[in-house]
Design a protein around this motif. Structure first.
Motif, PDB file in Angstrom:
ATOM      1  N   TRP A   1     -49.750  -5.025  -2.261  1.00 13.86           N
ATOM      2  CA  TRP A   1     -48.753  -5.801  -1.525  1.00 13.86           C
ATOM      3  C   TRP A   1     -47.864  -6.546  -2.512  1.00 13.86           C
ATOM      4  O   TRP A   1     -48.357  -7.296  -3.369  1.00 13.86           O
ATOM      5  CB  TRP A   1     -49.438  -6.803  -0.605  1.00 13.86           C
ATOM      6  CG  TRP A   1     -50.368  -6.205   0.413  1.00 13.86           C
ATOM      7  CD1 TRP A   1     -50.102  -5.935   1.719  1.00 13.86           C
ATOM      8  CD2 TRP A   1     -51.740  -5.821   0.210  1.00 13.86           C
ATOM      9  NE1 TRP A   1     -51.199  -5.400   2.349  1.00 13.86           N
ATOM     10  CE2 TRP A   1     -52.227  -5.318   1.437  1.00 13.86           C
ATOM     11  CE3 TRP A   1     -52.603  -5.837  -0.891  1.00 13.86           C
ATOM     12  CZ2 TRP A   1     -53.524  -4.854   1.604  1.00 13.86           C
ATOM     13  CZ3 TRP A   1     -53.898  -5.367  -0.734  1.00 13.86           C
ATOM     14  CH2 TRP A   1     -54.344  -4.894   0.498  1.00 13.86           C
TER      15      TRP A   1
ATOM     16  N   GLN B   1     -48.164  -0.947   0.408  1.00 14.21           N
ATOM     17  CA  GLN B   1     -47.518   0.216  -0.197  1.00 14.21           C
ATOM     18  C   GLN B   1     -48.520   1.020  -1.012  1.00 14.21           C
ATOM     19  O   GLN B   1     -49.356   0.448  -1.728  1.00 14.21           O
ATOM     20  CB  GLN B   1     -46.370  -0.190  -1.116  1.00 14.21           C
ATOM     21  CG  GLN B   1     -45.107  -0.625  -0.402  1.00 14.21           C
ATOM     22  CD  GLN B   1     -43.939  -0.753  -1.350  1.00 14.21           C
ATOM     23  OE1 GLN B   1     -44.114  -1.007  -2.545  1.00 14.21           O
ATOM     24  NE2 GLN B   1     -42.730  -0.582  -0.844  1.00 14.21           N
TER      25      GLN B   1
ATOM     26  N   ASP C   1     -44.261   2.763   2.086  1.00 16.36           N
ATOM     27  CA  ASP C   1     -44.746   1.761   3.022  1.00 16.36           C
ATOM     28  C   ASP C   1     -45.733   2.373   4.007  1.00 16.36           C
ATOM     29  O   ASP C   1     -45.541   3.503   4.487  1.00 16.36           O
ATOM     30  CB  ASP C   1     -43.585   1.161   3.820  1.00 16.36           C
ATOM     31  CG  ASP C   1     -42.683   0.294   2.955  1.00 16.36           C
ATOM     32  OD1 ASP C   1     -43.074  -0.012   1.807  1.00 16.36           O
ATOM     33  OD2 ASP C   1     -41.591  -0.070   3.436  1.00 16.36           O
ATOM     34  N   ASP C   2     -46.784   1.612   4.307  1.00 17.00           N
ATOM     35  CA  ASP C   2     -47.729   2.004   5.346  1.00 17.00           C
ATOM     36  C   ASP C   2     -47.451   1.140   6.570  1.00 17.00           C
ATOM     37  O   ASP C   2     -47.717  -0.060   6.554  1.00 17.00           O
ATOM     38  CB  ASP C   2     -49.162   1.784   4.863  1.00 17.00           C
ATOM     39  CG  ASP C   2     -50.194   2.354   5.830  1.00 17.00           C
ATOM     40  OD1 ASP C   2     -49.908   2.394   7.047  1.00 17.00           O
ATOM     41  OD2 ASP C   2     -51.276   2.751   5.374  1.00 17.00           O
TER      42      ASP C   2
END
Length: 238
Positions: free
Chosen positions: A65, A109, A114-115
């Protein structure tokens, strides 16, 4: 960073000499800065941080993050002691403790992707320091620089998106170093106002998140944190 501090110190010193000249005062120190003091301050802080996973030697930068918008207000107390020497040199020690509300949110990430299912919340709460100070007295003006140890308490929560429900979190207190520059002005024999810029680098520290459901430990993470702040204060000198 060094350039900012030097430029700030030069500007404040120049402003102090100009004010003394305008008031018809000599540039030498006629006001004595020796003694103890206690004060209150308030300001605004910002910074950037990274919480990265450490499941492999090179995973910190690729999985985790990134927090680039950490910001918020702060307020607290400071106290110290100074000694003025012949020629205008002033040396001292100071400590401060502040309640802070710096916060930022982001998404997880993996290798730059990006998730959308997972996010993070970073909060910086109490912050403090213990530092040495050095300044040059110009009558009631005192431009100064400062350096020492910084402390910060943070909380990092990992959350499900879009609900924002936390599934794991960690709280810890970390240490680093602090650098700063500013100026003080004695409005009376006992009351002093100040403005200051402060930078702190807390390096990298290992942290272990725990499940918010059953308290089970997750794989270790690590946090890197740097902060900046501008603060104004008023103190009573004894």
């Amino acid at each position: 960073m060094k350039t900012i501090l030097l430029a700030t110190a030069f500007f404040l010193a120049h402003a102090g000499m100009a004010s003394a000249a305008d008031a018809g005062l000599p540039a030498s120190a006629t006001y004595n800065w020796s003694g103890g003091y206690i004060g209150a301050q308030a300001g605004y802080g910002w910074g950037d941080a990274r919480v990265g996973q450490t499941f492999a030697p090179d995973s910190f930068g690729g999985y985790g993050w990134g927090y680039g918008g950490l910001s918020g207000g702060l307020s607290g107390l400071y106290a110290g002691y100074m000694k003025q020497f012949d020629g205008g040199l002033v040396l001292g020690v100071e400590g401060d403790y502040n309640f802070a509300n710096l916060k930022d949110t982001t998404v997880y990430q993996a290798l730059g992707v990006d998730d959308p299912g997972f996010g993070g919340v970073l909060e910086l709460n109490p912050i403090g320091s213990a530092r040495l100070r050095a300044g040059y007295a110009m009558d009631r003006w005192l431009p100064f620089v400062t350096a020492g140890v910084a402390m910060a308490h943070y909380k990092h929560s990992t959350v499900f998106l879009p609900s924002g429900d936390a599934y794991a979190d960690v709280e810890d207190t970390i240490a680093g170093y602090a650098l700063g520059a500013g100026a003080e002005y004695a409005v009376s024999d006992n009351w002093v106002v100040r403005g200051e810029y402060r930078f702190a680098d807390f390096g990298r520290h290992t942290s272990i998140r725990h499940s918010t459901f059953d308290g089970a430990a997750a794989n270790p993470d690590a946090i890197e944190l740097k902060t900046h702040d501008i603060r104004l204060g008023i103190a009573y000198r004894f």
